[in-house]
Design an enzyme around this catalytic site. Structure first.
Site, PDB file in Angstrom:
ATOM      1  CB  SER A   1      55.508  25.491  -0.367  1.00  0.00           C
ATOM      2  OG  SER A   1      56.092  24.381  -1.025  1.00  0.00           O
TER       3      SER A   1
ATOM      4  CE1 TYR B   1      52.024  22.281   2.432  1.00  0.00           C
ATOM      5  CE2 TYR B   1      53.406  22.022   0.490  1.00  0.00           C
ATOM      6  CZ  TYR B   1      53.245  22.445   1.797  1.00  0.00           C
ATOM      7  OH  TYR B   1      54.300  23.039   2.465  1.00  0.00           O
TER       8      TYR B   1
END
Ligand code: NDP
Length: 237
Positions: free
Chosen positions: A132, A146
């Site tokens: 990401s 995350y």
């Protein structure tokens, strides 16, 4: 166009979203594609029959299942780990078990899948993980855990590139920004905030991420390894 004729390809987490687009792209380009899913048999079976790929139920949170599914597919040419989950919120309130579950899926599973794949992988194989853009920039509160899981992918691909480079095996991370999926719908409540960080103010389409995966899996990318490829509309620029 890329050509994956006669290539044995495994996509971990391919039933929906980015993973499904990757399955479609690699199958369209001739690959022998299998993909895993955990809890969505209906879209998985639909995708399998539409693309001629093979759907395999396997929970990425369970190391034994990850290892077993990789072994089951034999000598791989390409493994793409896409399965991921997102837990966002105030770290003081988030359920610690949910965070550990995310760590199991987002960190432990890719590591064990790639190591197991390497035991039996063809020379010039490809290891690709969907990370990401938050691995490098976490511009709002609530994303610490995350972002941690996605930053871990950076160190992992750098190390794997060194471990298996002598066999021509490459290891790369793709780092998307916002992509229109069930995890992050283009019309979701956070869209304006996210687009505010971007130079091109829209969610990516899943096929745009699949295109990056296809390039990294192609012969053209044989020298591209140990790298993190951000595809985020300028979110991190
Ligand atoms: P979705 O939630 O739309 O799809 C997730 C996929 O992962 C599904 O196929 C799901 O299978 C699979 N999966 C989840 N948990 C497991 C598990 N325990 N075992 C096996 N498969 C599992 O997510 P996206 O397509 O949006 O995201 C895909 C990847 O891209 C993730 O790693 C995510 O972190 C990353 N990413 C996404 C961004 C976005 O904006 N969408 C941005 C940056 C990165 P099932 O259907 O069976 O649940």
């Amino acid at each position: 166009m890329t050509d994956f004729t006669d290539k044995n390809i495994l996509v971990m987490g391919g039933s929906r979203g980015i993973g499904a687009a990757i399955v479609e792209r690699f199958a369209k380009d001739g690959g022998d594609v299998a993909f895993t899913y955990a809890s969505s048999p209906e879209p998985a079976n639909l995708l399998a029959s539409k693309t001629g790929s093979t759907a395999l139920q396997s929970d990425s949170a369970q190391r034994d299942q990850v290892v077993q599914i990789v072994q089951q597919r034999g000598k791989l040419d390409c493994i793409i780990v896409n399965a991921g989950v997102l837990e966002m919120g105030d770290p003081l309130d988030l359920d610690p078990d949910a965070i550990d579950h995310m760590i199991d899926i987002n960190i432990r599973a890719p590591y064990h899948a790639f190591v197991e794949a390497a035991r039996n992988m063809n020379d010039n194989g490809r290891m690709i993980v969907i990370g990401s853009c938050n691995a490098e920039r976490m511009p709002f509160a609530g994303g610490a855990a995350y972002a941690m899981t996605k930053s871990a992918m950076q160190g992992m691909v750098r190390g794997l590139a060194r471990d298996f480079g002598d066999r021509g095996i490459t290891a790369n991370a793709i780092q998307p920004g916002p992509v229109d999926t069930e995890m992050n719908p283009a019309d979701g409540p956070m869209k304006d905030m996210m687009h505010g960080f971007m130079a091109i103010k829209r969610h990516a389409r899943v096929d745009e991420v699949a295109g990056m995966a296809a390039y990294l899996a192609s012969e053209e990318a044989a020298i591209v390894t140990g790298a993190c490829h951000t595809i985020d509309g300028g979110f991190n620029a």
